[in-house]
Design a protein around this motif. Structure first.
Motif, PDB file in Angstrom:
ATOM      1  N   VAL A   1     -83.132-117.839 -20.062  1.00 23.49           N
ATOM      2  CA  VAL A   1     -81.944-116.798 -20.704  1.00 23.49           C
ATOM      3  C   VAL A   1     -80.696-117.640 -20.117  1.00 23.49           C
ATOM      4  N   GLN A   2     -80.414-117.592 -18.910  1.00 24.46           N
ATOM      5  CA  GLN A   2     -78.973-117.933 -18.805  1.00 24.46           C
ATOM      6  C   GLN A   2     -78.739-119.190 -19.490  1.00 24.46           C
ATOM      7  N   GLU A   3     -79.671-120.220 -19.290  1.00 22.29           N
ATOM      8  CA  GLU A   3     -79.041-121.470 -19.811  1.00 22.29           C
ATOM      9  C   GLU A   3     -78.936-121.266 -21.543  1.00 22.29           C
ATOM     10  N   SER A   4     -79.934-120.579 -21.926  1.00 22.50           N
ATOM     11  CA  SER A   4     -79.735-120.555 -23.400  1.00 22.50           C
ATOM     12  C   SER A   4     -78.437-119.902 -23.989  1.00 22.50           C
ATOM     13  N   LEU A   5     -78.200-118.833 -23.053  1.00 22.96           N
ATOM     14  CA  LEU A   5     -76.953-117.996 -23.574  1.00 22.96           C
ATOM     15  C   LEU A   5     -75.714-119.036 -23.272  1.00 22.96           C
ATOM     16  N   ALA A   6     -75.950-119.832 -22.285  1.00 19.28           N
ATOM     17  CA  ALA A   6     -74.746-120.540 -21.915  1.00 19.28           C
ATOM     18  C   ALA A   6     -74.378-121.611 -22.813  1.00 19.28           C
ATOM     19  N   ASN A   7     -75.632-122.166 -23.306  1.00 18.83           N
ATOM     20  CA  ASN A   7     -75.583-123.173 -24.695  1.00 18.83           C
ATOM     21  C   ASN A   7     -75.011-122.517 -25.874  1.00 18.83           C
ATOM     22  N   ILE A   8     -75.384-121.363 -26.080  1.00 14.47           N
ATOM     23  CA  ILE A   8     -74.915-120.478 -27.355  1.00 14.47           C
ATOM     24  C   ILE A   8     -73.339-120.321 -27.223  1.00 14.47           C
ATOM     25  N   ARG A   9     -72.767-119.895 -25.958  1.00 14.67           N
ATOM     26  CA  ARG A   9     -71.553-119.644 -25.733  1.00 14.67           C
ATOM     27  C   ARG A   9     -70.647-120.902 -25.918  1.00 14.67           C
ATOM     28  N   ARG A  10     -71.113-122.004 -25.450  1.00 19.28           N
ATOM     29  CA  ARG A  10     -70.446-123.330 -25.571  1.00 19.28           C
ATOM     30  C   ARG A  10     -70.437-123.984 -26.881  1.00 19.28           C
ATOM     31  N   HIS A  11     -71.787-124.186 -27.450  1.00 20.71           N
ATOM     32  CA  HIS A  11     -71.747-124.830 -28.655  1.00 20.71           C
ATOM     33  C   HIS A  11     -72.071-124.307 -30.107  1.00 20.71           C
TER      34      HIS A  11
END
Length: 392
Positions: free
Chosen positions: A308-318
């Motif tokens: 979840v953390q990785e997915s949300l980080a990708n959403i935030r950045r890209h």
């Protein structure tokens, strides 16, 4: 000087040494017990046998360091034959010494050379008796010699076989131990490599993302310090909160504990907080959908939170999304996680998996699960993960 291809005397070990010592003592006692009215021949025979055995022990300890050379073997055989012939000439009971001379020959020499030595010992003793006694029963002497040779060869060959098998077992045991040490070293190296990879994933999923969030908030505060000091204050509070989380995560990584967010918090609550944080930071509308009865498994909880953390980080950045959803579906046998957004999406064929995606897949794979990422340009992104409850 080259060593002989015979059996290494060291394979005899302490058991053989004890046997030879006791057999020699027994032969001496037999000779003393059967001494005639004149004990001098018997004492002479005992002295000769002891000289032969003394030389055997000299050869034995010499071969422990440099191996049995042809010269040393020749000296040993010569001394053994001469002392035995003379001892048997003085006292016929000296023939009992073949009980230890035969295995010694087979221990020190190759089988063929040892067999030849046994034949020479017995045949020479027979000739000595004939020479000393004059007219003798030749049939009796030859028959005795044949019996002694046959029995000695059989006994010696069996002892030689046992010694060879013992040496081979010792070699195999030593090889097994060496292999076990190699396997243990490889396992330790692999464990260390896996631990380094785990720490790298943890740092990427927590510290790196936390610092990225702090940077984004810091840029936002620059403009807000003049126009919207209240928003700047909120973002400063978020920076402090994120820094505290990173501090806790760094301590957790050092001590190899579970994620700080899960220390005293259920997985669902930790994910809810992540959703709230991304909404506060970016304005993206985030929702959490939980289905089924949640069951706790520390390993599954850690991996699920990291995905979840990785997915949300990708959403935030890209992603540049306006809405995202995190869905957890608990089944009896596995957990299904879905993270979806309505952002720009990307072509899964043209974009290579970065460290974050690779680490995410590796984490799930370690638990026997799978990760599937579906995306297309303009159609958002969906991350689906399945993690089994029971693992083999």
């Amino acid at each position: 000087m080259p060593s002989l291809p015979g059996q290494d005397v060291r394979s005899g070990s302490r058991t053989w040494y004890l046997f030879f010592a006791l057999a020699t003592l027994g032969a001496v006692l037999v000779l003393l017990g059967n001494a005639g009215s004149d004990p001098r021949p018997t004492l002479g025979a005992i002295g000769l046998l002891l000289v032969g055995q003394a030389f055997y022990w000299i050869v034995t300890f010499a071969t422990r360091t440099r191996g049995l050379t042809r010269r040393l073997a020749g000296m040993y055989v010569s001394v053994a034959i001469v002392t035995y012939w003379l001892a048997a000439g003085l006292d016929p009971w000296a023939q009992i010494s073949l009980t230890y001379l035969t295995p010694q020959l087979f221990m020190l020499l190759s089988s063929r050379v040892a067999a030849a030595g046994v034949v020479l010992l017995s045949a020479g003793q027979t000739l000595v008796r004939i020479t000393l006694d004059g007219a003798v029963d030749l049939t009796d002497q030859v028959g005795t010699a044949v019996f002694v040779v046959t029995f000695s060869l059989f006994l010696g060959s069996r002892m030689h076989t046992v010694a060879v098998e013992s040496a081979e077992r010792l070699r195999l045991i030593q090889e097994l131990r060496r292999r076990e040490e190699e396997v243990s070293a490889l396992a330790a190296a692999r464990a260390a490599e896996e631990e380094r990879a785990r720490i790298a994933r943890d740092m990427h999923d927590t510290l790196a993302q936390g610092f990225a969030s702090i940077i984004v908030l810091g840029h936002a505060i620059r403009g807000e310090l003049v126009d919207d000091r209240a928003a700047a204050g909120r973002h400063l509070d978020m920076i402090v909160s994120t820094a505290q989380d990173n501090l806790e995560e760094s301590r957790r990584i050092i001590h190899a504990l579970s994620p700080a967010r899960l220390m005293h918090t259920p997985l669902t609550t930790a994910i809810q907080r992540l959703a709230q944080e991304i909404t506060q930071e970016t304005g993206i509308d985030a929702t959490l959908d939980i289905r089924g009865d949640p069951w706790a498994d520390p390993s599954v909880d850690v991996v699920t939170l990291r995905v979840v953390q990785e997915s949300l980080a990708n959403i935030r950045r890209h992603a540049h999304a306006s809405h995202l959803q995190v869905a957890l579906a608990y089944a009896a046998e596995d957990l299904h996680l879905t993270v979806s957004d309505d952002g720009h999406g990307f072509s899964t064929e043209s974009v290579s998996s970065g460290f974050g995606i690779a680490g995410m897949k590796s984490r799930v794979s370690d638990l026997g699960g799978t990760v599937q990422i579906t995306s297309a340009v303009g159609e958002g992104t969906v991350v689906r993960a399945r993690i089994p409850r029971e693992r083999s």
